[in-house]
Design a protein around this motif. Structure first.
Motif, PDB file in Angstrom:
ATOM      1  N   ASP A  45       1.144  -1.438  -0.047  1.00 31.82           N
ATOM      2  CA  ASP A  45       0.323  -0.215  -0.327  1.00 31.82           C
ATOM      3  C   ASP A  45       1.183   1.409  -0.148  1.00 31.82           C
ATOM      4  O   ASP A  45       0.549   2.354  -0.516  1.00 31.82           O
ATOM      5  N   SER A  46       1.840   1.349   0.464  1.00 34.44           N
ATOM      6  CA  SER A  46       3.167   2.093   1.014  1.00 34.44           C
ATOM      7  C   SER A  46       3.250   2.948  -0.711  1.00 34.44           C
ATOM      8  O   SER A  46       4.227   3.689  -0.476  1.00 34.44           O
ATOM      9  N   ASP A  47       3.713   1.596  -1.552  1.00 39.11           N
ATOM     10  CA  ASP A  47       4.468   1.633  -2.508  1.00 39.11           C
ATOM     11  C   ASP A  47       2.669   2.298  -3.171  1.00 39.11           C
ATOM     12  O   ASP A  47       3.505   2.577  -4.627  1.00 39.11           O
ATOM     13  N   ASP A  48       1.677   1.800  -3.699  1.00 30.70           N
ATOM     14  CA  ASP A  48       0.688   2.913  -4.767  1.00 30.70           C
ATOM     15  C   ASP A  48       0.368   4.232  -4.129  1.00 30.70           C
ATOM     16  O   ASP A  48       0.055   4.527  -3.665  1.00 30.70           O
ATOM     17  N   ARG A  49       0.563   4.979  -4.493  1.00 27.00           N
ATOM     18  CA  ARG A  49       0.823   6.242  -4.475  1.00 27.00           C
ATOM     19  C   ARG A  49      -0.791   6.473  -4.491  1.00 27.00           C
ATOM     20  O   ARG A  49      -0.872   7.102  -4.628  1.00 27.00           O
ATOM     21  N   THR A  50      -1.053   5.447  -5.627  1.00 28.22           N
ATOM     22  CA  THR A  50      -3.327   5.943  -5.899  1.00 28.22           C
ATOM     23  C   THR A  50      -3.791   6.164  -3.892  1.00 28.22           C
ATOM     24  O   THR A  50      -4.413   7.137  -3.902  1.00 28.22           O
ATOM     25  N   ILE A  51      -2.816   5.044  -3.178  1.00 30.27           N
ATOM     26  CA  ILE A  51      -3.596   4.877  -1.440  1.00 30.27           C
ATOM     27  C   ILE A  51      -2.444   6.155  -1.070  1.00 30.27           C
ATOM     28  O   ILE A  51      -3.459   6.234  -0.332  1.00 30.27           O
ATOM     29  N   THR A  52      -1.610   6.152  -1.642  1.00 29.68           N
ATOM     30  CA  THR A  52      -0.827   7.205  -0.329  1.00 29.68           C
ATOM     31  C   THR A  52      -1.806   8.767  -0.622  1.00 29.68           C
ATOM     32  O   THR A  52      -1.481  10.037   0.446  1.00 29.68           O
ATOM     33  N   ASN A  53      -2.029   9.185  -1.580  1.00 28.66           N
ATOM     34  CA  ASN A  53      -1.889  10.619  -2.228  1.00 28.66           C
ATOM     35  C   ASN A  53      -3.886  10.587  -1.504  1.00 28.66           C
ATOM     36  O   ASN A  53      -4.421  11.357  -1.368  1.00 28.66           O
ATOM     37  N   ARG A  54      -4.366   9.172  -1.821  1.00 26.29           N
ATOM     38  CA  ARG A  54      -5.870   9.597  -1.138  1.00 26.29           C
ATOM     39  C   ARG A  54      -6.154   9.016   0.335  1.00 26.29           C
ATOM     40  O   ARG A  54      -7.026   9.805   0.794  1.00 26.29           O
ATOM     41  N   TYR A  55      -4.783   8.569   1.009  1.00 21.42           N
ATOM     42  CA  TYR A  55      -5.367   8.843   2.288  1.00 21.42           C
ATOM     43  C   TYR A  55      -3.610   9.060   3.060  1.00 21.42           C
ATOM     44  O   TYR A  55      -2.534   8.626   3.822  1.00 21.42           O
ATOM     45  N   PRO A  56      -3.864  10.345   3.036  1.00 24.74           N
ATOM     46  CA  PRO A  56      -2.466  11.266   3.902  1.00 24.74           C
ATOM     47  C   PRO A  56      -2.198  10.820   5.423  1.00 24.74           C
ATOM     48  O   PRO A  56      -3.505  10.263   6.301  1.00 24.74           O
ATOM     49  N   THR A  57      -1.858  11.096   6.015  1.00 24.17           N
ATOM     50  CA  THR A  57      -0.870  11.356   6.995  1.00 24.17           C
ATOM     51  C   THR A  57      -1.995  11.341   8.117  1.00 24.17           C
ATOM     52  O   THR A  57      -2.635  10.447   9.282  1.00 24.17           O
ATOM     53  N   GLU A  58      -2.498  12.835   8.182  1.00 21.69           N
ATOM     54  CA  GLU A  58      -3.211  13.176   8.962  1.00 21.69           C
ATOM     55  C   GLU A  58      -4.759  12.079   8.810  1.00 21.69           C
ATOM     56  O   GLU A  58      -5.013  12.104  10.700  1.00 21.69           O
ATOM     57  N   TYR A  59      -5.335  11.744   7.919  1.00 19.55           N
ATOM     58  CA  TYR A  59      -6.496  10.872   8.032  1.00 19.55           C
ATOM     59  C   TYR A  59      -6.292   9.091   8.392  1.00 19.55           C
ATOM     60  O   TYR A  59      -7.372   9.244   9.541  1.00 19.55           O
ATOM     61  N   ILE A  60      -4.787   9.489   8.135  1.00 23.57           N
ATOM     62  CA  ILE A  60      -5.105   7.638   9.029  1.00 23.57           C
ATOM     63  C   ILE A  60      -4.836   7.972  10.014  1.00 23.57           C
ATOM     64  O   ILE A  60      -4.791   6.600  10.953  1.00 23.57           O
ATOM     65  N   ASN A  61      -3.957   8.973  10.535  1.00 25.47           N
ATOM     66  CA  ASN A  61      -3.590   9.316  12.269  1.00 25.47           C
ATOM     67  C   ASN A  61      -5.554   9.252  12.890  1.00 25.47           C
ATOM     68  O   ASN A  61      -5.139   9.332  14.587  1.00 25.47           O
ATOM     69  N   SER A  62      -6.293   9.684  12.236  1.00 24.17           N
ATOM     70  CA  SER A  62      -7.218  10.289  12.807  1.00 24.17           C
ATOM     71  C   SER A  62      -8.353   8.993  12.736  1.00 24.17           C
ATOM     72  O   SER A  62      -9.093   8.633  13.443  1.00 24.17           O
ATOM     73  N   LEU A  63      -8.035   7.437  12.275  1.00 28.17           N
ATOM     74  CA  LEU A  63      -8.781   6.926  12.529  1.00 28.17           C
ATOM     75  C   LEU A  63      -9.015   6.062  14.123  1.00 28.17           C
ATOM     76  O   LEU A  63      -7.437   6.274  14.326  1.00 28.17           O
ATOM     77  N   ASP A  64      -9.774   5.518  14.113  1.00 31.69           N
ATOM     78  CA  ASP A  64     -10.443   4.593  15.426  1.00 31.69           C
ATOM     79  C   ASP A  64     -10.420   3.155  15.001  1.00 31.69           C
ATOM     80  O   ASP A  64     -12.342   2.892  15.743  1.00 31.69           O
ATOM     81  N   PRO A  65      -9.904   2.829  14.188  1.00 26.06           N
ATOM     82  CA  PRO A  65     -10.463   0.738  14.323  1.00 26.06           C
ATOM     83  C   PRO A  65     -10.716   0.458  15.912  1.00 26.06           C
ATOM     84  O   PRO A  65     -10.164   0.286  16.434  1.00 26.06           O
ATOM     85  N   PRO A  66     -11.664  -0.674  15.159  1.00 23.90           N
ATOM     86  CA  PRO A  66     -11.653  -1.747  16.381  1.00 23.90           C
ATOM     87  C   PRO A  66     -10.626  -2.425  16.801  1.00 23.90           C
ATOM     88  O   PRO A  66      -9.741  -2.581  15.708  1.00 23.90           O
ATOM     89  N   GLY A  67     -10.561  -2.699  18.165  1.00 18.72           N
ATOM     90  CA  GLY A  67      -9.027  -3.404  18.290  1.00 18.72           C
ATOM     91  C   GLY A  67      -8.279  -2.858  18.553  1.00 18.72           C
ATOM     92  O   GLY A  67      -6.985  -3.109  19.114  1.00 18.72           O
ATOM     93  N   LEU A  68      -8.046  -0.901  18.163  1.00 20.08           N
ATOM     94  CA  LEU A  68      -6.947  -0.627  18.224  1.00 20.08           C
ATOM     95  C   LEU A  68      -6.747   0.524  19.297  1.00 20.08           C
ATOM     96  O   LEU A  68      -7.854   0.939  19.321  1.00 20.08           O
TER      97      LEU A  68
END
Length: 149
Positions: A45-68
């Protein structure tokens, strides 16, 4: 301490739990210590620019998935916690074990077990790498944090 071992707050979602925990932490005396996670996308996923552009670090940090644990875990000495993963079953550190913070350090948290056969034992909780167990994310991530909530 008996109150912490005999009472449970049941909640339907992480937002409710976070709100309850924040209010409880504010009422406790002592210095609050915040721990930020290190979130990492999988190699693919980190090598795929479509994913890294769509999900910036700030967005990933804002996630609160169950169990984490949350991106920013706030702790105080004396605050109650719940362990999110099995660490060492023989030491009483299994999923949903109730703990109380005794000491906060940079790389580990010292806690006292509140329930079960190992109640009143002191344990060290290290930061570990955790991945969401549900498939609700469209990418694969790992969160390095204390497995506590």
């Amino acid at each position: 301490m008996s109150y912490l071992t005999e009472h449970t707050n049941l909640s339907a979602c992480n937002d409710d739990v976070s709100s309850i925990n924040t209010r409880a932490l504010e009422m406790m005396l002592g210095k609050e210590i915040g721990y930020l996670t290190a979130n990492i996308l999988s190699k693919e996923d980190s090598d795929d620019r479509t994913i890294t552009n769509r999900y910036p670090t700030e967005y990933i940090n804002s996630l609160d998935p169950p169990g984490l644990p949350p991106f920013k875990l706030m702790l105080k000495v004396g605050c109650p916690l719940m362990l999110l993963r099995n660490i060492t079953l023989e030491d009483g550190l299994c999923n949903e074990t109730r703990l109380m913070v005794v000491r906060c350090a940079t790389r580990l948290t010292e806690a006292m077990i509140l329930t079960g056969k190992k109640a009143r034992n002191f344990v060290f909780i290290p930061r570990i790498s955790l991945s969401p167990t549900s498939g609700e994310l469209s990418f694969t991530m790992t969160r390095r944090q204390f497995p506590l909530h």
